[in-house]
Write a protein that holds these residues in place. Structure first.
Motif, PDB file in Angstrom:
ATOM      1  N   LYS A  71     -37.401 104.404-109.368  1.00 50.11           N
ATOM      2  CA  LYS A  71     -36.731 103.139-109.052  1.00 50.11           C
ATOM      3  C   LYS A  71     -37.647 102.306-108.160  1.00 50.11           C
ATOM      4  O   LYS A  71     -38.185 102.812-107.179  1.00 50.11           O
ATOM      5  N   ARG A  72     -37.781 101.008-108.496  1.00 53.28           N
ATOM      6  CA  ARG A  72     -38.598 100.108-107.701  1.00 53.28           C
ATOM      7  C   ARG A  72     -37.918  98.734-107.626  1.00 53.28           C
ATOM      8  O   ARG A  72     -36.954  98.476-108.345  1.00 53.28           O
ATOM      9  N   ALA A  73     -38.468  97.855-106.785  1.00 54.93           N
ATOM     10  CA  ALA A  73     -37.966  96.482-106.721  1.00 54.93           C
ATOM     11  C   ALA A  73     -38.403  95.753-107.992  1.00 54.93           C
ATOM     12  O   ALA A  73     -39.429  96.096-108.581  1.00 54.93           O
ATOM     13  N   ARG A  74     -37.622  94.774-108.415  1.00 58.39           N
ATOM     14  CA  ARG A  74     -37.944  94.030-109.618  1.00 58.39           C
ATOM     15  C   ARG A  74     -39.179  93.145-109.394  1.00 58.39           C
ATOM     16  O   ARG A  74     -39.493  92.782-108.262  1.00 58.39           O
ATOM     17  N   ILE A  75     -39.867  92.829-110.488  1.00 62.36           N
ATOM     18  CA  ILE A  75     -41.109  92.064-110.422  1.00 62.36           C
ATOM     19  C   ILE A  75     -40.847  90.558-110.534  1.00 62.36           C
ATOM     20  O   ILE A  75     -40.019  90.126-111.332  1.00 62.36           O
ATOM     21  N   GLY A  76     -41.562  89.781-109.712  1.00 63.37           N
ATOM     22  CA  GLY A  76     -41.559  88.319-109.872  1.00 63.37           C
ATOM     23  C   GLY A  76     -40.272  87.611-109.526  1.00 63.37           C
ATOM     24  O   GLY A  76     -39.997  86.536-110.056  1.00 63.37           O
ATOM     25  N   VAL A  77     -39.462  88.196-108.617  1.00 72.58           N
ATOM     26  CA  VAL A  77     -38.187  87.565-108.271  1.00 72.58           C
ATOM     27  C   VAL A  77     -38.113  87.247-106.771  1.00 72.58           C
ATOM     28  O   VAL A  77     -37.060  87.314-106.154  1.00 72.58           O
ATOM     29  N   HIS A  78     -39.256  86.881-106.193  1.00 69.24           N
ATOM     30  CA  HIS A  78     -39.355  86.605-104.752  1.00 69.24           C
ATOM     31  C   HIS A  78     -38.364  85.522-104.290  1.00 69.24           C
ATOM     32  O   HIS A  78     -37.978  85.485-103.137  1.00 69.24           O
ATOM     33  N   TYR A  79     -37.986  84.641-105.201  1.00 65.83           N
ATOM     34  CA  TYR A  79     -37.083  83.531-104.874  1.00 65.83           C
ATOM     35  C   TYR A  79     -35.637  83.990-104.652  1.00 65.83           C
ATOM     36  O   TYR A  79     -34.787  83.224-104.210  1.00 65.83           O
ATOM     37  N   ALA A  80     -35.359  85.259-104.951  1.00 61.10           N
ATOM     38  CA  ALA A  80     -33.969  85.743-104.957  1.00 61.10           C
ATOM     39  C   ALA A  80     -33.500  86.304-103.618  1.00 61.10           C
ATOM     40  O   ALA A  80     -32.515  87.041-103.552  1.00 61.10           O
ATOM     41  N   LYS A  81     -34.205  85.955-102.523  1.00 58.30           N
ATOM     42  CA  LYS A  81     -33.808  86.403-101.185  1.00 58.30           C
ATOM     43  C   LYS A  81     -33.592  87.920-101.132  1.00 58.30           C
ATOM     44  O   LYS A  81     -34.432  88.669-101.595  1.00 58.30           O
ATOM     45  N   HIS A  82     -32.453  88.379-100.572  1.00 57.96           N
ATOM     46  CA  HIS A  82     -32.262  89.818-100.399  1.00 57.96           C
ATOM     47  C   HIS A  82     -32.154  90.563-101.731  1.00 57.96           C
ATOM     48  O   HIS A  82     -32.398  91.762-101.807  1.00 57.96           O
ATOM     49  N   TRP A  83     -31.803  89.849-102.789  1.00 55.07           N
ATOM     50  CA  TRP A  83     -31.699  90.490-104.102  1.00 55.07           C
ATOM     51  C   TRP A  83     -33.069  90.944-104.612  1.00 55.07           C
ATOM     52  O   TRP A  83     -33.159  91.824-105.468  1.00 55.07           O
ATOM     53  N   ALA A  84     -34.124  90.335-104.105  1.00 51.77           N
ATOM     54  CA  ALA A  84     -35.476  90.716-104.533  1.00 51.77           C
ATOM     55  C   ALA A  84     -35.829  92.123-104.084  1.00 51.77           C
ATOM     56  O   ALA A  84     -36.691  92.768-104.664  1.00 51.77           O
ATOM     57  N   LYS A  85     -35.157  92.597-103.051  1.00 51.27           N
ATOM     58  CA  LYS A  85     -35.475  93.922-102.494  1.00 51.27           C
ATOM     59  C   LYS A  85     -34.733  95.058-103.195  1.00 51.27           C
ATOM     60  O   LYS A  85     -35.103  96.221-103.071  1.00 51.27           O
ATOM     61  N   ARG A  86     -33.659  94.732-103.901  1.00 50.66           N
ATOM     62  CA  ARG A  86     -32.853  95.778-104.557  1.00 50.66           C
ATOM     63  C   ARG A  86     -33.694  96.583-105.555  1.00 50.66           C
ATOM     64  O   ARG A  86     -34.513  96.033-106.287  1.00 50.66           O
ATOM     65  N   LEU A  87     -33.459  97.885-105.602  1.00 54.85           N
ATOM     66  CA  LEU A  87     -34.224  98.756-106.502  1.00 54.85           C
ATOM     67  C   LEU A  87     -33.575  98.761-107.883  1.00 54.85           C
ATOM     68  O   LEU A  87     -32.866  99.692-108.268  1.00 54.85           O
ATOM     69  N   LEU A  88     -33.814  97.695-108.639  1.00 58.14           N
ATOM     70  CA  LEU A  88     -33.170  97.532-109.948  1.00 58.14           C
ATOM     71  C   LEU A  88     -34.170  97.575-111.091  1.00 58.14           C
ATOM     72  O   LEU A  88     -33.863  97.193-112.219  1.00 58.14           O
ATOM     73  N   ARG A  89     -35.367  98.025-110.795  1.00 60.34           N
ATOM     74  CA  ARG A  89     -36.381  98.232-111.840  1.00 60.34           C
ATOM     75  C   ARG A  89     -36.533  99.732-112.033  1.00 60.34           C
ATOM     76  O   ARG A  89     -36.615 100.486-111.059  1.00 60.34           O
ATOM     77  N   PHE A  90     -36.518 100.156-113.287  1.00 61.62           N
ATOM     78  CA  PHE A  90     -36.556 101.584-113.593  1.00 61.62           C
ATOM     79  C   PHE A  90     -37.648 101.876-114.616  1.00 61.62           C
ATOM     80  O   PHE A  90     -37.837 101.103-115.554  1.00 61.62           O
ATOM     81  N   TYR A  91     -38.376 102.985-114.393  1.00 59.34           N
ATOM     82  CA  TYR A  91     -39.355 103.372-115.408  1.00 59.34           C
ATOM     83  C   TYR A  91     -39.533 104.880-115.457  1.00 59.34           C
ATOM     84  O   TYR A  91     -39.166 105.595-114.522  1.00 59.34           O
ATOM     85  N   ILE A  92     -40.083 105.337-116.573  1.00 57.44           N
ATOM     86  CA  ILE A  92     -40.284 106.778-116.773  1.00 57.44           C
ATOM     87  C   ILE A  92     -41.505 107.224-115.980  1.00 57.44           C
ATOM     88  O   ILE A  92     -42.598 106.683-116.151  1.00 57.44           O
TER      89      ILE A  92
END
Length: 183
Positions: free
Chosen positions: A153-174
């Motif tokens: 789980k990691r933070a999403r890419i390229g969403v710096h404009y989304a304030k605190h939502w940019a920090k949420r671990l909503l990116r997933f990979y194998i």
DNA sequence: TGCACGATGAAC
DNA sequence: TTCATCGTGCAC
């Protein structure tokens, strides 16, 4: 391989994003079948998620996101790349999962590590916006015996404009998959 | 009707 | 770090 049913998409978006890892994206064009295994995804949770396009409300562009689950939301980004999402949860919830990277399986010649690149390789364009993923030419399927995968789980890419939502671990990979766009 | 800005990717 | 390139959303 078995096509994922509508109910798979009509669930909590984070669960769908994680469970899409290891599934197979299939696109039939001109009698040719292109297949890639999904190895990286991002969850966009709805209008309250400042990183989601649906945070802008219901517009011509976000209409598909506000629609029924199990449909493709395809949009043009930076004037040059397409990105593909799968719509999740109940109609009106406006949530989706962005497909960020695929592992080539069949008839793939171009690179698939990155949301723009994978659309290129799979020949996914705006023509597929709103397309039903329970169709026979564009869908997601699973193997009868699915191997369990380790999920990072990691933070999403390229969403710096989304304030605190940019920090949420909503990116997933194998874990350790060489086709992940940004390990 | 105009304009700032991307859920990117590649080059420098 | 900079840039290509254009549809979208919102200000005027």
């Amino acid at each position: 391989m078995k096509k994922l049913p509508r109910e798979f998409y009509d669930r909590d978006t984070t669960s769908v994003a994680k469970e899409l890892l290891g599934k197979f994206l299939v696109h039939r064009i001109n009698g040719q079948e292109r297949i890639g295994k999904i190895v990286e995804t991002e969850a966009y949770l709805g209008p309250h998620d400042l990183a989601a396009h649906s945070a802008k409300g219901l517009t011509a562009r976000t209409k598909v996101m506000f629609g029924a689950p199990g449909h493709a939301y395809v949009y043009l980004i930076y004037g040059m790349y397409y990105c593909v999402n799968v719509v999740t949860e109940k109609e009106g919830h406006a949530s989706a999962v962005l497909l960020r990277a695929l592992e080539p399986v069949k008839n793939i010649e171009l690179r698939t590590s990155g949301p723009g690149l994978l659309c290129n390789a799979m020949d996914i364009t705006k023509k597929l916006n709103g397309h039903d993923l329970l169709s026979d030419d564009f869908y997601i399927a699973e193997e009868a015996t699915a191997a369990r995968v380790r999920i990072i789980k990691r933070a999403r890419i390229g969403v710096h404009y989304a304030k605190h939502w940019a920090k949420r671990l909503l990116r997933f990979y194998i874990k350790d998959n060489k086709y992940v766009s940004r390990p």
